[in-house]
Structure formats: C-alpha cells, structure tokens
Design a protein around this motif. Structure first.
Motif, short mmCIF file in Angstrom:
data_model
loop_
_atom_site.label_atom_id
_atom_site.label_comp_id
_atom_site.label_asym_id
_atom_site.label_seq_id
_atom_site.Cartn_x
_atom_site.Cartn_y
_atom_site.Cartn_z
N PHE A 262 0.81 -1.08 0.17
CA PHE A 262 -0.13 0.01 0.04
C PHE A 262 1.06 0.99 -0.06
N HIS A 263 0.28 2.21 -0.66
CA HIS A 263 1.07 3.59 -0.49
C HIS A 263 0.01 4.78 -0.32
N ASP A 264 0.25 5.97 -0.11
CA ASP A 264 -0.67 7.07 -0.09
C ASP A 264 -0.51 7.62 -1.40
N SER A 265 -1.36 7.62 -2.46
CA SER A 265 -1.06 8.13 -3.60
C SER A 265 -1.21 9.86 -3.51
N ALA A 266 -1.55 10.58 -2.32
CA ALA A 266 -1.46 11.82 -2.39
C ALA A 266 0.01 12.33 -1.98
N GLY B 245 14.29 6.07 4.82
CA GLY B 245 13.59 6.25 6.08
C GLY B 245 12.10 6.09 5.71
N ARG B 246 11.73 5.49 4.81
CA ARG B 246 10.20 5.49 4.27
C ARG B 246 9.68 4.13 4.13
N PHE B 247 10.36 3.22 4.50
CA PHE B 247 9.98 1.97 4.47
C PHE B 247 10.57 0.95 5.41
N SER B 248 9.91 0.08 6.15
CA SER B 248 10.36 -0.94 6.96
C SER B 248 9.51 -2.27 7.00
N PRO C 272 8.92 -1.64 13.33
CA PRO C 272 7.53 -1.89 13.58
C PRO C 272 7.16 -3.06 14.28
N LYS C 273 6.03 -2.71 15.21
CA LYS C 273 5.86 -3.96 16.06
C LYS C 273 5.26 -4.92 15.29
N ASN C 274 4.23 -4.51 14.50
CA ASN C 274 3.29 -5.62 13.59
C ASN C 274 2.49 -4.72 12.54
N TYR C 275 1.51 -5.61 11.86
CA TYR C 275 1.04 -4.65 10.77
C TYR C 275 0.15 -3.54 11.32
N PRO C 276 -0.47 -3.72 12.45
CA PRO C 276 -1.48 -2.18 12.97
C PRO C 276 -0.35 -1.26 13.09
N ASP C 277 0.84 -1.43 13.69
CA ASP C 277 1.97 -0.38 13.91
C ASP C 277 2.26 0.15 12.37
N MET C 278 2.37 -0.77 11.57
CA MET C 278 2.84 -0.24 10.12
C MET C 278 1.97 0.57 9.64
N LYS C 279 0.49 0.14 9.82
CA LYS C 279 -0.73 0.99 9.18
C LYS C 279 -0.76 2.18 9.90
N GLN C 280 -0.55 2.37 11.08
CA GLN C 280 -0.38 3.83 11.84
C GLN C 280 0.65 4.58 11.45
N LYS C 281 1.61 4.10 11.00
CA LYS C 281 2.83 4.99 10.59
C LYS C 281 2.57 5.38 8.98
N LEU C 282 1.89 4.39 8.23
CA LEU C 282 1.71 5.10 7.12
C LEU C 282 0.45 6.38 7.14
N ALA C 283 -0.51 6.05 8.07
CA ALA C 283 -1.51 7.10 8.31
C ALA C 283 -0.88 8.25 8.77
N GLU D 274 4.99 8.37 8.59
CA GLU D 274 6.15 8.29 8.98
C GLU D 274 6.52 7.10 7.84
N LEU D 275 5.74 6.24 7.34
CA LEU D 275 6.17 5.26 6.21
C LEU D 275 5.28 5.74 5.09
N ASP D 276 6.06 5.48 3.86
CA ASP D 276 5.39 5.58 2.63
C ASP D 276 4.81 4.44 1.74
N ILE D 277 5.42 3.16 2.15
CA ILE D 277 5.12 2.07 1.70
C ILE D 277 4.84 0.91 2.73
N ILE D 278 3.85 0.14 2.88
CA ILE D 278 3.60 -0.78 4.03
C ILE D 278 3.09 -2.07 3.06
N PHE D 279 2.73 -3.30 3.66
CA PHE D 279 2.31 -4.19 3.22
C PHE D 279 1.48 -5.24 4.00
#
Length: 409
Positions: free
Chosen positions: A167-171, A194-197, A259-270, A273-278
């Motif tokens: 996932f990424h934020d197209s904005a 710094g934009r992926f983990s 990141p701790k887990n997927y919910p943590d990655m999701k929060q960092k995308l929102a 802090e991160l630009d690409i998660i999965f």
C-alpha cells in the motif's frame, strides 16, 4: 500360564480401547447423524484474537451456529496458534485421548505440519467429506491442497485465502513510481531513505516479507519446496541477508528499530512516517479506509512477477470433545453465505476459497456484486501466487535474522 492370560487380557483391553476410539470418531459422510449428535455441544474454537473485525465475524458465526444447529461456539482468543497445539500435545502426553479442551483450531503452516506429524488431527479425509466441499476452488487455488508444501490430505478445511499486497498514499507518492519487485523496492528505499520498514520476526507479517524476498533472490526457488538443507543453508540465504544489509541502513530509523506488527505499520503510514507498507490480505487497505484508520487516498499495488500467498484452515484435534459440532462449524465456514460475509470488507475482507463457477447462480451473483473497496486490487491485478516455502525455512530464517540483527532492535 497366568502370565500368558494376563498378556492376552491386556491385548483385549488395548484392542477394545482402539476400537472405541475409532467408533467415537464421527463419520463425516453421515451428515444427519452428525447434526443430531452436535445439538447441545459447545465448540471451543481456538483462533487468533488480535483483530476486532475478525472477532466480530466469529461472534456472528457463533450466533448462526446456535440458531441453526443448537451448537455453541466459544472463541478461545490466542496470541499464538502454537499455544493451542501445545495444549493438544500436553493432553496426548497425559493420555487424554478423549474429551480434549480444543475442538477447532485456526491453523496453517508449521503448526499444521507439527500436528500432522505427531498424529494430533482427526482422521484424514474429513474435510473433503464436508457437504460444502463441493464449492471449494481446488483447481485454481493449489494452496488448498498443499499447506507450506505439506499435503493437506483432508486433515484441515480451508476457510480463507491470503496474498501479500503493498500500500501507499497516492497523495504523497507517485503510483507510477511504485516498485514491481524486490530489487526495485530496494532501489526505491535507497532513493527514499527512512520511508520503508517491516516488522521484526517472528511477527508473522515480518517473517512473510523475508520469505517474499528469499523467493525472489535465491539462486533456485525450487529449493524452497523442500526442507532446509543444512549443508547449503548459509549459501542459499546469503543473497537474502546481503539484501537486508543494504535495506536496513535506508529503512525507518536506519534499521535500528522495527515496527511492532501490521497495525503499527498501518498507523505509521497514516501518520506519514512510512510511505510503503504491506499486508497479507488484499482488502486490508480498503478496510482501513472504511474504518477511518487510513486516508481515502491509500492505494494498493502488487508485484507482477508474483507475491507470497497461502490458504488458512481450520483443523480438528484427534481428541476433540465436540467433534460433531466442530465438523458442523467447519462446514458452515465454507458455506457460500459465510464466505460471502467474510469477503465483504465491511466485516473482514478475506478472499474466498470457493470457486464462483461452482456456486448456484444467486450466490455467484452476490459475490460478483460485492463492493471490495476503492483500494482493493481486482483478482487479475494481484499477480501470480508464490507458494509458501517448506515450514522449516521460516524457523531457520527467523533464527538467523535474530542472530544478525536482534541486538539492534
């Protein structure tokens, strides 16, 4: 003579015990008898409890089972499936071959392999005897019949699919610049430090990412379908850790934290802090948008060469107390009604294991009309499925990862 009689008597007792154990096992082909025996039973369904929407879905399953069959389904919420496996192992060790505390387990991968090898599962073939098995898509979803390279042999029943998507934020990021394979992902990370983990193993999502990378960089992917060869292991995984050695310095917090887990990655995308998660569910992005956890500009992408995919299952321990109730529940989980609700991102968004071509017309139309969400890729855009490696690879990779990197976590 007395000794011989004693031995003979002991043999009879042992034989009767074996006969009774066999007799106690329900015949999945005699469905009327199963429904009758299941009435009033309580099924202790041991399942991961870390998601509110999944827990809510299982509550709905329980209410339907109560109404339709007078079967009570109790979700035993787990942090780790291995804990349920350990319960069954302990009961077998103690000689508790009947009246076990676990009736149904949400399972796949190494936990299934472990239970199968230890003889902890209900007789082979029960899953393929379920009435709703007729709708299961065994033709186009080979991971239904082989779980982490281990033949399922009807020892577990599928109830959902999984496939890695990004996932990424197209904005904030250009959709046309998104990577299409592991090599391009590394190039993107270097260009956007710094934009992926990814979550640190043994988190499931983090370990899945490592397997995705390994499947792309190993010299011969066919090796992953077999158990780890200890003689060649270091050479086989060298490209993976060479990749990570380049990725970590340009990752979030320079790879010194994860990141701790997927919910943590999701929060960092929102939070930006991160630009690409999965994630391991193609509907996760749309579900996050619908829940207000992600902005509406989030979009999904995949790798055209394929991403990791598998099927998750339910299994019944050999000593389950409510075998008939467990069989009824497993059958309901693969009913068109339950699978439709499960695929609806309003409730879960988990891909179905059913073949639309096998469904009655009304059910097929319902699936085709389902709104999967603005950020969910259509099946033709998901790319091929890369099969899970043999279960032994994950354990060895996680161990090696910890040896190399855990001190910096």
């Amino acid at each position: 003579m007395g000794f011989a009689k004693t031995v003979f008597a002991a043999g009879i007792v042992a034989g009767l015990a074996a006969f009774n154990a066999m007799a106690a096992e329900p015949d999945a082909k005699d469905w009327a008898a199963i429904e009758k025996a299941a009435a009033g039973q309580t099924v202790y369904f041991n399942a991961w409890g870390g998601s509110e929407n999944i827990n809510a879905y299982l509550e709905w399953v329980g209410s339907e089972m109560q109404k339709r069959y007078d079967v009570t389904v109790v979700q035993v919420k787990l942090d780790d499936t291995a804990s349920a496996v350990s319960k069954v192992v302990a009961e077998k060790t103690a000689g508790k071959d009947e009246g076990g505390s676990v009736d149904l387990i949400w399972i796949n991968g190494e936990n299934f392999v472990s239970m199968k090898k230890q003889g902890l599962l209900l007789t082979p073939g029960w899953a393929t005897s379920l009435p709703n098995w007729q709708y299961v898509d065994t033709e186009n979803q080979p991971t239904i019949l082989t779980d982490f390279t281990e033949p399922t042999e009807g020892l577990e029943s599928p109830w959902g699919g999984a496939k890695m998507v990004f996932f990424h934020d197209s904005a904030r990021t250009d959709p046309s610049a998104m990577p299409d394979n592991a090599a391009q992902l590394l190039d993107w990370a270097k260009a956007n430090p710094g934009r992926f983990s990814y979550p640190a193993p043994p988190d499931f999502i983090g370990s899945s990412f490592l397997k995705q990378l390994l499947s792309e960089v190993i010299d011969d992917p066919s090796k992953l379908a077999k158990p780890v060869n200890e003689k060649t292991f270091e050479r086989d995984v060298e490209p993976l850790f060479a990749y990570l050695d380049q990725l970590h310095p340009v990752s979030w917090r320079s790879g010194k934290a994860f990141p701790k887990n997927y919910p943590d990655m999701k929060q960092k995308l929102a939070d930006g802090e991160l630009d690409i998660i999965f994630a391991f569910n193609p509907a996760e992005a749309s579900a996050g948008i619908k829940a207000g956890e992600l902005p509406e500009t989030i979009r999904s992408f995949s790798f055209s060469g394929g991403t990791l995919g598998n099927t998750h299952f339910v299994a019944i321990p050999y000593n389950a107390n409510a075998k008939e109730g467990a069989l009824l529940t497993a059958n309901f989980l693969i009913s068109p009604e339950a699978q439709l609700r499960k695929q609806d991102p309003t409730y879960w968004g988990d891909p179905t294991v059913l073949s639309l071509a096998k469904l009655p017309e009304a059910d097929r139309t319902a699936f085709q009309s389902l709104d999967l969400g603005v950020a969910t890729l259509s099946p033709d855009k998901l790319g091929p499925v890369i099969a899970e490696p043999h279960a032994s690879w994950m354990e060895r990779i996680e161990s090696e990862w910890r040896r190399r990197y855990a001190s910096g976590n």
